[in-house]
Design a protein around this motif. Structure first.
Motif, PDB file in Angstrom:
ATOM      1  N   GLY A  35       2.478  31.740  10.938  1.00 59.79           N
ATOM      2  CA  GLY A  35       2.966  30.552  10.235  1.00 59.79           C
ATOM      3  C   GLY A  35       2.406  30.443   8.830  1.00 59.79           C
ATOM      4  O   GLY A  35       3.131  30.109   7.880  1.00 59.79           O
ATOM      5  N   ILE A  36       1.120  30.741   8.674  1.00 59.33           N
ATOM      6  CA  ILE A  36       0.499  30.679   7.353  1.00 59.33           C
ATOM      7  C   ILE A  36       1.121  31.717   6.423  1.00 59.33           C
ATOM      8  O   ILE A  36       1.396  31.435   5.235  1.00 59.33           O
ATOM      9  N   SER A  37       1.378  32.919   6.930  1.00 63.06           N
ATOM     10  CA  SER A  37       2.000  33.965   6.105  1.00 63.06           C
ATOM     11  C   SER A  37       3.418  33.578   5.708  1.00 63.06           C
ATOM     12  O   SER A  37       3.853  33.866   4.580  1.00 63.06           O
ATOM     13  N   GLN A  38       4.156  32.938   6.613  1.00 57.39           N
ATOM     14  CA  GLN A  38       5.511  32.492   6.280  1.00 57.39           C
ATOM     15  C   GLN A  38       5.482  31.426   5.185  1.00 57.39           C
ATOM     16  O   GLN A  38       6.295  31.463   4.245  1.00 57.39           O
ATOM     17  N   VAL A  39       4.552  30.493   5.290  1.00 60.34           N
ATOM     18  CA  VAL A  39       4.417  29.478   4.228  1.00 60.34           C
ATOM     19  C   VAL A  39       4.029  30.147   2.912  1.00 60.34           C
ATOM     20  O   VAL A  39       4.578  29.836   1.850  1.00 60.34           O
ATOM     21  N   ASP A  40       3.100  31.089   2.978  1.00 57.14           N
ATOM     22  CA  ASP A  40       2.640  31.773   1.771  1.00 57.14           C
ATOM     23  C   ASP A  40       3.760  32.604   1.151  1.00 57.14           C
ATOM     24  O   ASP A  40       3.790  32.794  -0.071  1.00 57.14           O
ATOM     25  N   ALA A  41       4.696  33.108   1.998  1.00 55.53           N
ATOM     26  CA  ALA A  41       5.812  33.917   1.498  1.00 55.53           C
ATOM     27  C   ALA A  41       6.960  33.051   0.981  1.00 55.53           C
ATOM     28  O   ALA A  41       7.977  33.579   0.523  1.00 55.53           O
ATOM     29  N   GLY A  42       6.842  31.725   1.062  1.00 54.60           N
ATOM     30  CA  GLY A  42       7.868  30.828   0.541  1.00 54.60           C
ATOM     31  C   GLY A  42       8.839  30.298   1.575  1.00 54.60           C
ATOM     32  O   GLY A  42       9.768  29.555   1.225  1.00 54.60           O
ATOM     33  N   ASP A  43       8.662  30.639   2.851  1.00 56.88           N
ATOM     34  CA  ASP A  43       9.552  30.150   3.907  1.00 56.88           C
ATOM     35  C   ASP A  43       8.859  29.011   4.636  1.00 56.88           C
ATOM     36  O   ASP A  43       8.344  29.164   5.759  1.00 56.88           O
ATOM     37  N   ALA A  44       8.862  27.837   4.024  1.00 51.10           N
ATOM     38  CA  ALA A  44       8.101  26.697   4.551  1.00 51.10           C
ATOM     39  C   ALA A  44       8.670  26.192   5.864  1.00 51.10           C
ATOM     40  O   ALA A  44       7.922  25.760   6.753  1.00 51.10           O
ATOM     41  N   ILE A  45       9.994  26.226   6.030  1.00 48.04           N
ATOM     42  CA  ILE A  45      10.607  25.703   7.257  1.00 48.04           C
ATOM     43  C   ILE A  45      10.217  26.560   8.458  1.00 48.04           C
ATOM     44  O   ILE A  45       9.788  26.052   9.500  1.00 48.04           O
TER      45      ILE A  45
END
Length: 458
Positions: A136-146
């Motif tokens: 989840g943290i990597s997804q947020v960091d990659a710009g995919d907040a949802i």
């Protein structure tokens, strides 16, 4: 069958596993407290009450959460899968630390999948939760907040009491963690702590139990409650759910267990008469091609025709079969074969088969009875021009096998490919060697054949 329908001597203990209790009594304000000062409420009393109630019943064999974890930890296949998941997690963490967030997402997603398939959350939820949190943290960091928000909610559902050191992550990540925990508490979706009915069925099948009991401590407007659910393996469904106030659960846990067990069928040791299985049969028709390795003509001549076969299962990997082929010969390039002839081949034998769905491979040795039609061949031009009965025809050059019957052995190798519940495609190649009569086999022998057709399983 209920308990009173079966004598005690015929009863077999029903096997029930109690999965680890999940505690969802968490506060958003405590999310970034130091892990050393964090204290989760002790919920061992809940499992102990469940185990006491189950063990107090006759013909119930119980697996505690510790026994479940021990059995999983000892399995070599699950240990190997868990090792793969650990490697995927470490690789994803390395990608994340090296600012390759998208590559980290791919590796961490693979880690979460393998962790789930190896039931790691029943042994120790922390490694699997680590993978979910980092995903989840990597997804947020990659710009995919949802996507990151949904993944972090799943991570908190797996390990609700997780705490993080303050200022360990960036403000953006801390905000995402806080929002995911707050959203998870607000939604209150605590009814399936170990996944849907498919995953529960997979867990139950692996443990070899008749049912599972899951428990979760959840918040409610009336105060903390204990949410119990009973899953039955045979029906693949949660058959009972019950909410109990957390402050006085013991007697109500006992009532829940008693009611569910009353509806759980009794297992018996009495063997059930198996319905005799009808031997399987296969019928096929095919187009056929054949040529002879030994022939009286100077160049090969070819034969086309069709075949029909019937196969009957005689036992595991064993079959009886019969086959009938009809061929019509084609002219050879030098016209040594005076005219086309028809032939019939009948084969009977015992075959051997291996089933690898949807494929069925077979080897079929057989006795081959080959009835020839008007087979007359010659290399003499006068015989071809005036006929084999003319005085100019050199009779020593004429091979007349008309109406001869050849007897020998045949071997066919092939496969059936299922194309539905009943239909299949069959492909086979075969060869024969004739040894009777002695006066005919030296002129015509060793046919090779190939067949392709369609069949139906009776």
């Amino acid at each position: 069958l209920v308990a009173g329908d079966v004598p005690d001597a015929s009863k077999v203990s029903r096997r029930v596993a109690v999965l680890p209790v999940r505690n969802h009594l968490v506060r958003v304000a405590d999310l970034f407290r130091s892990p050393n000062s964090d204290h989760d409420p002790d919920h061992r009393a809940v499992e102990e009450a469940l185990l006491r109630s189950l063990r107090g019943r006759d013909f119930v064999h119980t697996l505690s959460s510790a026994a479940v974890a021990s059995r999983l930890a000892e399995d070599h296949g699950i240990r190997a899968a868990t090792t793969i998941a650990h490697e995927r997690y470490r690789l994803g963490l390395e990608y994340y630390l090296n600012l390759a967030s998208r590559r980290a997402v791919d590796s961490l997603r693979a880690a979460t999948r393998v962790y789930s398939e190896s039931f790691q959350d029943l042994v120790d939820p922390r490694p699997q939760a680590d993978a979910w949190f980092m995903l989840g943290i990597s997804q947020v960091d990659a710009g995919d907040a949802i996507a990151g928000h949904v993944t972090l909610m799943d991570a908190f559902a797996l390990q609700p009491g997780r705490r993080f050191r303050p200022k360990f992550f960036s403000p953006q990540i801390e905000q995402a963690l806080t929002a995911a925990l707050a959203d998870g508490i607000a939604r209150g979706d605590f009814g399936r702590p170990y996944g849907d009915h498919r995953r529960l069925h997979a867990i139950a099948r692996w443990l070899g139990v008749d049912g599972l009991i899951t428990a979760a401590i959840v918040p409610s407007p009336r105060g903390p409650e204990l949410l119990l659910a009973a899953f039955r393996t045979e029906t693949r469904a949660v058959e009972a759910e019950f909410r109990i106030p957390l402050d006085a659960p013991a007697e109500r846990i006992d009532a829940f267990v008693a009611r569910w067990l009353a509806c759980l069928p009794v297992r018996t040791s009495r063997p059930v008469a198996a319905r005799p299985r009808r031997p399987r049969m296969w019928l096929d028709t095919s187009g056929a091609y054949s040529l002879y390795l030994r022939q009286p003509t100077r160049r090969d001549f070819h034969s086309l025709g069709f075949g029909a076969g019937l196969v009957r299962e005689a036992g595991p990997g064993l079959e009886w079969f019969g086959r009938l082929n009809m061929y019509t010969s084609l002219s050879d390039p030098y016209r040594d074969l005076l005219h086309a002839f028809n032939s019939v081949r009948a084969l009977v034998g015992v075959g051997f088969a291996i089933q690898r769905s949807p494929l069925r491979f077979f080897a079929r040795p057989a006795v081959d009875l080959h009835v020839l039609g008007s087979f007359i061949a010659t290399t003499d031009p006068d015989c071809k021009l005036f006929g084999e009965a003319h005085r100019l025809c050199n009779q020593s050059t004429v091979s007349n096998l008309e109406q001869d019957v050849l007897l020998g052995l045949n071997l066919a190798l092939g496969a059936q490919v299922a194309i539905g519940r009943q239909f299949f495609v069959v492909l086979q190649g075969a060869t024969s060697a004739y040894f009777l009569p002695l006066s005919g086999t030296e002129r015509l022998n060793f046919p090779l054949s190939a067949e392709l057709g369609i069949g139906y399983r009776l």
